[in-house]
Every structure is written in structure tokens, then in C-alpha cells.
Enzyme design. Structure first.
Site, PDB file in Angstrom:
ATOM      1  N   GLU A  82       0.798  -1.226   0.000  1.00  0.00           N
ATOM      2  CA  GLU A  82       0.000   0.000   0.000  1.00  0.00           C
ATOM      3  C   GLU A  82       0.835   1.282   0.000  1.00  0.00           C
ATOM      4  O   GLU A  82       0.576   2.201  -0.778  1.00  0.00           O
ATOM      5  CB  GLU A  82      -0.949   0.002   1.219  1.00  0.00           C
ATOM      6  CG  GLU A  82      -2.197  -0.835   1.029  1.00  0.00           C
ATOM      7  CD  GLU A  82      -1.950  -2.319   1.267  1.00  0.00           C
ATOM      8  OE1 GLU A  82      -2.906  -3.097   1.203  1.00  0.00           O
ATOM      9  OE2 GLU A  82      -0.779  -2.717   1.523  1.00  0.00           O
ATOM     10  N   VAL A  83       1.802   1.389   0.895  1.00  0.00           N
ATOM     11  CA  VAL A  83       2.549   2.646   1.012  1.00  0.00           C
ATOM     12  C   VAL A  83       3.309   2.949  -0.270  1.00  0.00           C
ATOM     13  O   VAL A  83       3.374   4.100  -0.719  1.00  0.00           O
ATOM     14  CB  VAL A  83       3.497   2.603   2.232  1.00  0.00           C
ATOM     15  CG1 VAL A  83       4.316   3.889   2.309  1.00  0.00           C
ATOM     16  CG2 VAL A  83       2.689   2.439   3.523  1.00  0.00           C
TER      17      VAL A  83
END
Length: 243
Positions: free
Chosen positions: A134-135
């Protein structure tokens, strides 16, 4: 055939989530079905352990990016409500009074990995892995996944997993405390059910009260943090945020 099934035997319930394709990604219908399964089991006093597994070769590739019920960008509020089902899903599984075991064959990615982290224990196949991209994609790790990950592996390893998009193979996951047992590929469900059966040997009341007491010590801020994640995720995906 239903994408979520429940089988019960000797105090252990096995919940299988299998869409029959599409990388076993979590669409809105799948989230609702898994939430319903958790609600059904939470009220079953005969069950002392619950095993959650996915498709035979794949746990889950995460949130379904092609599900129109989730990605309604024309209405930010509808998008937020739909995406918040992932938080509700992980909370429902994290709050189950029984001991929970995620049986992971193949990949558990993104939201699929966060769902596995919501369980008490994880059993990985020898060729299985966890991944949290995600990041790297410009998004926060939502659904309460960030505090769960950090509480399990510590802050430095949590940052490494998130900031380097590290593929956590079974051996690394075990060394980091994310895997509680490794089983040969294809034998994960049996091993996870066996582990759940060990917990199911405990008297029901003692098991449930002890699990609740332990969770209260370590999860006090989990829900509040998950709410913040959802707000930020919704903001990032809102059309207004891009203008």
C-alpha cells in the site's frame, strides 16, 4: 456455490473463502459474506477455534480494484462507506471470542494480508508469502492493519515491510513472528485445523476470557487508528483531493 462456507467438527469451525477465480480478491460481496460468517460463529457456543482459509492455491490478493460496488468515485460518501466494510471485516474477525487461525496457501497481499493479521495465529505454506504494497502505491495501510503489524513485528520491521514492499516469505514471516507454524504446500489447512484443535481443548469460558484479557492489553488503540486510516484513504481517493 457460495463464496464463503463453514464446516464444524469437534469444536473447530473451518471457514473457506473462495471466489473461484479473480485472484480471490475481496470485493464488497465477499466482505459482507465474511462478516456474516464471523457474526454467525461469534454466537456459536460450541465452537472454540475458527480456521479461516482461502482458495486452495491462494489466500487472497487483497481488495478487488475492479469491483464497481467499492470504487464509486462519483460519490465519495458511497466510496467511504464501501471501503469501510474492510475495517468492519477485520474488526469482526479480530473480535471473535474463539481462537482464530489463518491458513495461508500462496499469496496473502494487501487487504488479504491484513485480514490474516486480524486472526490470532497464522499458518503458512512453505511457498506462501505476505506482502503489503500500500505505502509504495501512495496509500496508508488501512483496516487496522498498521497497528496490528507493528504490534506483531515491532516498529522497525513494520517500516521495512511497508516502505520496501518486502515479500515476506514463510521463513521470514516465522522469524518475524507473523507465522506461527509452517506447513508443506497443500497441507496448510490440515496443520491449521490441528493447531486450532489444540486451542479447542481448553475449556470454553477460560479460553474466551483469557483471549479477551490478552487482546485488551495490546489492542486498546486499534479501532481508533483504523478510523483514521479510513479517513485518510477516503481523502486520497476522493475526486476533490485531486483538485
Amino acid at each position: 456455490m457460495s463464496m464463503v462456507s463453514i464446516e464444524r467438527d469437534k469444536g473447530v469451525a473451518v471457514v473457506r473463502y473462495d471466489r473461484g477465480g479473480k485472484a480471490n480478491a475481496l470485493n464488497l460481496a465477499a466482505m459482507d459474506a465474511l462478516i456474516d460468517a464471523a457474526a454467525e460463529l461469534a454466537s456459536d457456543d460450541q465452537i472454540r477455534a475458527v480456521v479461516l482459509t482461502g482458495a486452495p492455491a491462494l489466500f487472497s490478493a487483497g481488495i478487488d480494484l475492479k469491483d464497481p460496488a467499492l470504487w464509486n468515485h462519483d460519490d465519495p460518501l458511497a466510496t467511504q462507506r464501501a471501503l469501510a466494510r474492510g475495517e468492519v471485516l477485520c474488526r469482526a474477525w479480530g473480535d471473535l471470542p474463539q481462537v482464530t487461525v489463518a491458513a495461508i496457501e500462496g499469496a496473502a497481499v494487501g487487504g488479504g494480508a491484513v485480514l490474516a493479521l486480524a486472526c490470532d495465529w497464522r499458518v503458512l505454506g512453505a511457498d506462501a508469502f505476505l506482502r503489503l504494497p500500500e505505502v509504495r502505491l501512495g496509500l496508508p495501510l488501512a483496516w487496522g492493519g498498521l497497528p496490528r503489524l507493528a504490534s506483531l513485528v515491532g516498529p522497525a520491521r513494520a517500516k521495512r515491510a511497508l516502505f520496501t514492499d518486502l515479500r515476506l516469505d514463510a521463513a521470514t514471516a516465522e522469524a518475524w513472528g507473523l507465522a506461527d507454524r509452517i506447513a508443506p504446500a497443500g497441507d496448510v489447512l490440515r496443520a491449521a485445523t490441528e493447531l486450532g484443535g489444540e486451542a479447542a481443548a481448553c475449556p470454553t469460558l477460560a479460553l474466551r476470557l483469557t483471549k479477551r484479557a490478552i487482546d485488551a492489553q495490546f489492542d486498546a488503540n486499534r479501532h481508533a487508528h483504523a478510523q483514521t486510516d479510513q479517513f485518510l484513504l477516503c481523502h486520497l481517493l476522493s475526486p476533490a483531493a485531486a483538485t
